[in-house]
Design a protein around this motif. Structure first.
Motif, PDB file in Angstrom:
ATOM      1  N   LEU A 238       0.828  -1.212   0.000  1.00 53.11           N
ATOM      2  CA  LEU A 238       0.000   0.000   0.000  1.00 53.11           C
ATOM      3  C   LEU A 238       0.860   1.259   0.000  1.00 53.11           C
ATOM      4  CD1 LEU A 238      -2.871  -0.988   2.469  1.00 53.11           C
ATOM      5  CD2 LEU A 238      -2.965  -0.836  -0.028  1.00 53.11           C
ATOM      6  N   LYS A 239       1.971   1.234   0.743  1.00 49.25           N
ATOM      7  CA  LYS A 239       2.881   2.385   0.748  1.00 49.25           C
ATOM      8  C   LYS A 239       3.460   2.629  -0.640  1.00 49.25           C
ATOM      9  CE  LYS A 239       5.908   2.963   3.937  1.00 49.25           C
ATOM     10  NZ  LYS A 239       7.037   2.695   4.876  1.00 49.25           N
ATOM     11  N   HIS A 240       3.805   1.559  -1.338  1.00 49.35           N
ATOM     12  CA  HIS A 240       4.331   1.703  -2.701  1.00 49.35           C
ATOM     13  C   HIS A 240       3.238   2.126  -3.683  1.00 49.35           C
ATOM     14  CE1 HIS A 240       7.796  -0.529  -1.118  1.00 49.35           C
ATOM     15  NE2 HIS A 240       8.454  -0.144  -2.190  1.00 49.35           N
ATOM     16  N   THR A 241       1.978   1.860  -3.339  1.00 45.32           N
ATOM     17  CA  THR A 241       0.867   2.136  -4.261  1.00 45.32           C
ATOM     18  C   THR A 241       0.404   3.583  -4.191  1.00 45.32           C
ATOM     19  OG1 THR A 241       0.135  -0.151  -3.923  1.00 45.32           O
ATOM     20  CG2 THR A 241      -1.414   1.323  -5.005  1.00 45.32           C
ATOM     21  N   ILE A 242       0.661   4.267  -3.087  1.00 49.14           N
ATOM     22  CA  ILE A 242       0.079   5.585  -2.851  1.00 49.14           C
ATOM     23  C   ILE A 242       0.383   6.564  -3.979  1.00 49.14           C
ATOM     24  CG2 ILE A 242       0.177   7.634  -1.372  1.00 49.14           C
ATOM     25  CD1 ILE A 242       0.468   5.755   1.026  1.00 49.14           C
ATOM     26  N   MET A 243       1.656   6.761  -4.296  1.00 47.46           N
ATOM     27  CA  MET A 243       2.007   7.767  -5.308  1.00 47.46           C
ATOM     28  C   MET A 243       1.571   7.371  -6.721  1.00 47.46           C
ATOM     29  SD  MET A 243       5.509   9.715  -4.201  1.00 47.46           S
ATOM     30  CE  MET A 243       6.594   8.294  -4.235  1.00 47.46           C
ATOM     31  N   PRO A 244       1.804   6.116  -7.180  1.00 45.59           N
ATOM     32  CA  PRO A 244       1.284   5.755  -8.509  1.00 45.59           C
ATOM     33  C   PRO A 244      -0.233   5.897  -8.607  1.00 45.59           C
ATOM     34  CG  PRO A 244       2.867   4.121  -7.758  1.00 45.59           C
ATOM     35  CD  PRO A 244       2.620   5.030  -6.604  1.00 45.59           C
ATOM     36  N   ALA A 245      -0.950   5.536  -7.543  1.00 47.65           N
ATOM     37  CA  ALA A 245      -2.408   5.658  -7.566  1.00 47.65           C
ATOM     38  C   ALA A 245      -2.834   7.122  -7.601  1.00 47.65           C
ATOM     39  CB  ALA A 245      -3.011   4.960  -6.352  1.00 47.65           C
ATOM     40  N   MET A 246      -2.111   7.986  -6.902  1.00 50.64           N
ATOM     41  CA  MET A 246      -2.418   9.419  -6.936  1.00 50.64           C
ATOM     42  C   MET A 246      -2.262   9.971  -8.342  1.00 50.64           C
ATOM     43  SD  MET A 246      -0.617  10.748  -3.398  1.00 50.64           S
ATOM     44  CE  MET A 246      -0.826  12.481  -3.832  1.00 50.64           C
ATOM     45  N   VAL A 247      -1.173   9.596  -8.998  1.00 49.55           N
ATOM     46  CA  VAL A 247      -0.922  10.086 -10.364  1.00 49.55           C
ATOM     47  C   VAL A 247      -1.977   9.571 -11.330  1.00 49.55           C
ATOM     48  CG1 VAL A 247       0.687   9.988 -12.308  1.00 49.55           C
ATOM     49  CG2 VAL A 247       1.554  10.305  -9.985  1.00 49.55           C
ATOM     50  N   LEU A 248      -2.300   8.287 -11.220  1.00 54.84           N
ATOM     51  CA  LEU A 248      -3.233   7.671 -12.155  1.00 54.84           C
ATOM     52  C   LEU A 248      -4.666   8.137 -11.934  1.00 54.84           C
ATOM     53  CD1 LEU A 248      -2.923   5.715 -14.506  1.00 54.84           C
ATOM     54  CD2 LEU A 248      -3.366   3.824 -12.934  1.00 54.84           C
ATOM     55  N   SER A 249      -5.000   8.517 -10.707  1.00 56.97           N
ATOM     56  CA  SER A 249      -6.384   8.878 -10.397  1.00 56.97           C
ATOM     57  C   SER A 249      -6.656  10.384 -10.496  1.00 56.97           C
ATOM     58  CB  SER A 249      -6.757   8.400  -8.994  1.00 56.97           C
ATOM     59  OG  SER A 249      -5.951   9.021  -8.016  1.00 56.97           O
ATOM     60  N   TYR A 250      -5.621  11.211 -10.431  1.00 57.93           N
ATOM     61  CA  TYR A 250      -5.834  12.667 -10.358  1.00 57.93           C
ATOM     62  C   TYR A 250      -6.591  13.207 -11.567  1.00 57.93           C
ATOM     63  CZ  TYR A 250      -4.732  17.573  -9.292  1.00 57.93           C
ATOM     64  OH  TYR A 250      -4.805  18.910  -9.007  1.00 57.93           O
ATOM     65  N   GLY A 251      -6.153  12.818 -12.746  1.00 63.09           N
ATOM     66  CA  GLY A 251      -6.820  13.322 -13.950  1.00 63.09           C
ATOM     67  C   GLY A 251      -8.256  12.853 -14.050  1.00 63.09           C
ATOM     68  N   ASN A 252      -8.507  11.566 -13.793  1.00 68.55           N
ATOM     69  CA  ASN A 252      -9.870  11.049 -13.861  1.00 68.55           C
ATOM     70  C   ASN A 252     -10.754  11.655 -12.786  1.00 68.55           C
ATOM     71  OD1 ASN A 252      -9.848   9.244 -16.074  1.00 68.55           O
ATOM     72  ND2 ASN A 252      -8.697   7.764 -14.888  1.00 68.55           N
ATOM     73  N   MET A 253     -10.196  11.830 -11.593  1.00 70.09           N
ATOM     74  CA  MET A 253     -10.944  12.459 -10.512  1.00 70.09           C
ATOM     75  C   MET A 253     -11.392  13.862 -10.903  1.00 70.09           C
ATOM     76  SD  MET A 253     -10.491  14.970  -7.984  1.00 70.09           S
ATOM     77  CE  MET A 253      -8.741  15.072  -7.664  1.00 70.09           C
ATOM     78  N   SER A 254     -10.508  14.589 -11.549  1.00 72.16           N
ATOM     79  CA  SER A 254     -10.822  15.958 -11.964  1.00 72.16           C
ATOM     80  C   SER A 254     -11.938  15.977 -13.008  1.00 72.16           C
ATOM     81  CB  SER A 254      -9.570  16.630 -12.520  1.00 72.16           C
ATOM     82  OG  SER A 254      -8.528  16.630 -11.563  1.00 72.16           O
ATOM     83  N   ILE A 255     -11.869  15.059 -13.967  1.00 69.08           N
ATOM     84  CA  ILE A 255     -12.903  14.993 -15.012  1.00 69.08           C
ATOM     85  C   ILE A 255     -14.248  14.612 -14.413  1.00 69.08           C
ATOM     86  CG2 ILE A 255     -13.630  13.769 -17.095  1.00 69.08           C
ATOM     87  CD1 ILE A 255     -10.652  13.479 -17.801  1.00 69.08           C
ATOM     88  N   ILE A 256     -14.262  13.599 -13.544  1.00 69.04           N
ATOM     89  CA  ILE A 256     -15.512  13.173 -12.904  1.00 69.04           C
ATOM     90  C   ILE A 256     -16.092  14.299 -12.064  1.00 69.04           C
ATOM     91  CG2 ILE A 256     -16.485  11.604 -11.180  1.00 69.04           C
ATOM     92  CD1 ILE A 256     -14.547   9.468 -12.163  1.00 69.04           C
ATOM     93  N   SER A 257     -15.237  15.007 -11.343  1.00 70.52           N
ATOM     94  CA  SER A 257     -15.694  16.105 -10.498  1.00 70.52           C
ATOM     95  C   SER A 257     -16.355  17.204 -11.320  1.00 70.52           C
ATOM     96  CB  SER A 257     -14.514  16.679  -9.711  1.00 70.52           C
ATOM     97  OG  SER A 257     -14.905  17.808  -8.961  1.00 70.52           O
ATOM     98  N   ARG A 258     -15.720  17.592 -12.434  1.00 74.30           N
ATOM     99  CA  ARG A 258     -16.300  18.641 -13.266  1.00 74.30           C
ATOM    100  C   ARG A 258     -17.629  18.186 -13.886  1.00 74.30           C
ATOM    101  NH1 ARG A 258     -14.904  23.088 -11.787  1.00 74.30           N
ATOM    102  NH2 ARG A 258     -15.791  23.897 -13.719  1.00 74.30           N
ATOM    103  N   TYR A 259     -17.682  16.926 -14.265  1.00 73.70           N
ATOM    104  CA  TYR A 259     -18.895  16.384 -14.880  1.00 73.70           C
ATOM    105  C   TYR A 259     -20.030  16.334 -13.865  1.00 73.70           C
ATOM    106  CZ  TYR A 259     -21.579  13.461 -18.107  1.00 73.70           C
ATOM    107  OH  TYR A 259     -22.537  12.973 -18.967  1.00 73.70           O
TER     108      TYR A 259
END
Length: 317
Positions: A180-201
């Motif tokens: 989970l510690k190793h997953t935090i930063m890759p997951a943040m990078v991979l989810s940030y753009g999609n999170m932003s699109i979903i939020s605006r939508y």
């Protein structure tokens, strides 16, 4: 519904064939030659020619494609041209890590995107809405590799809080906390753009719902804004999230190639990048087809869920 599902499954066959033809053609036309990995400076022309014959690279393009397709139909993904290992073994080793990263990223982007979108709509044109808008606009705009490097510099180099490379710490293989510690930063990078699109939508769709006639009627009956928002607006505003999940899968798959490479994540995306640089044709084709199949299945599930969740949506069979 069953007829619709069967129809969509049958439609994937010509779709995958077209994808394979385009991918195979582009790959063979690209500069580079996998035979270079076997050629030494002192080799003669006859020896180089024999290597290409053994790899099947001297045959016409359509013959090569036919041979590859024949293998695929038999369930054989072939062997790597670089390490001579079966392709299905290499993908089987890497795909769990990719699915783990994509799954966590999808959950993060969905939860944060919906929550931030609803908050932004509820406090429309107020300071919190403007702050969330700035955050989401940044997420939509910045390149994922740049964001990944910033996170590595801050959390790994400066603060030394999170590991920057890999999925496990050396010598630690069975610790879920370590993964989970190793997953935090890759997951943040991979989810940030999609999170932003979903939020605006979600924000725009919720604001539209707040101006509908049924909301004015509910206000006329004396219902409070919070009651109207939670019991009426929320249900209609969240329905498009299912469609957004299907639409976000391509970004997750393509983003995994960049994210896994930057963070050294042992997934299918990183394997694909390595295969591209080494001109490993069988491995590239297999990863392309598996990624395409994941996208098609994801969009199919999204369409089915829309029909299940909202009976008003009629599936055209």
């Amino acid at each position: 519904m069953a007829r619709y599902i069967l129809k969509r499954i049958l439609q994937t066959i010509p779709m995958l064939i077209v994808i394979s033809i385009i991918s195979f053609t582009i790959m063979r036309m690209a500069p580079g030659d996998p035979a270079q990995s076997y050629i030494r400076p002192d080799m003669k022309y006859e020896e180089i020619k024999r290597i290409k014959e053994n790899l099947g690279l001297n045959r016409p393009l359509y013959i090569q494609y036919g041979a590859w397709l024949s293998q695929i139909l038999k369930g054989d993904l072939g062997y790597s041209l670089i390490n001579f290992r079966p392709v299905y073994e290499q993908i089987g080793e890497r795909i769990p890590a990719t699915l783990l990263l994509m799954g966590i990223s999808l959950i993060i982007s969905l939860i944060l995107g919906v929550v931030l979108g609803l908050i932004s709509a509820f406090y429309h044109d107020k300071i919190i809405d403007k702050v969330i808008s700035v955050v989401t606009y940044i997420g939509i705009s910045i390149p994922s590799f740049w964001f990944a490097m910033v996170l590595i510099v801050i959390f790994s180099v400066q603060l030394r809080l999170l590991p920057s490379v890999g999925m496990h710490t050396v010598g630690v293989e069975d610790s879920i906390l370590d993964v989970l510690k190793h997953t935090i930063m890759p997951a943040m990078v991979l989810s940030y753009g999609n999170m932003s699109i979903i939020s605006r939508y979600i924000r725009s769709n919720t604001i539209i719902q707040m101006n509908e006639d049924y909301v004015r009627t509910a206000k006329g009956k004396g219902l409070s804004t919070k009651v109207i928002f939670t019991k009426h607006i929320l249900k209609n505003a969240l329905l498009p999230v299912i469609t957004m999940l299907g639409m976000s899968l391509p970004d997750l798959v393509t983003g995994a190639f960049i994210t896994e490479t930057v963070f050294g994540w042992p997934g299918m995306g990183r394997l694909g990048v390595q295969a591209v640089f080494s001109f490993d044709y069988p491995l590239i084709m297999a990863i392309t087809m598996v990624s395409s199949l994941l996208l098609i299945i994801g969009n199919l599930l999204s369409d089915i869920l829309c029909g299940v969740v909202d009976p008003r949506i009629k599936v055209v069979s």
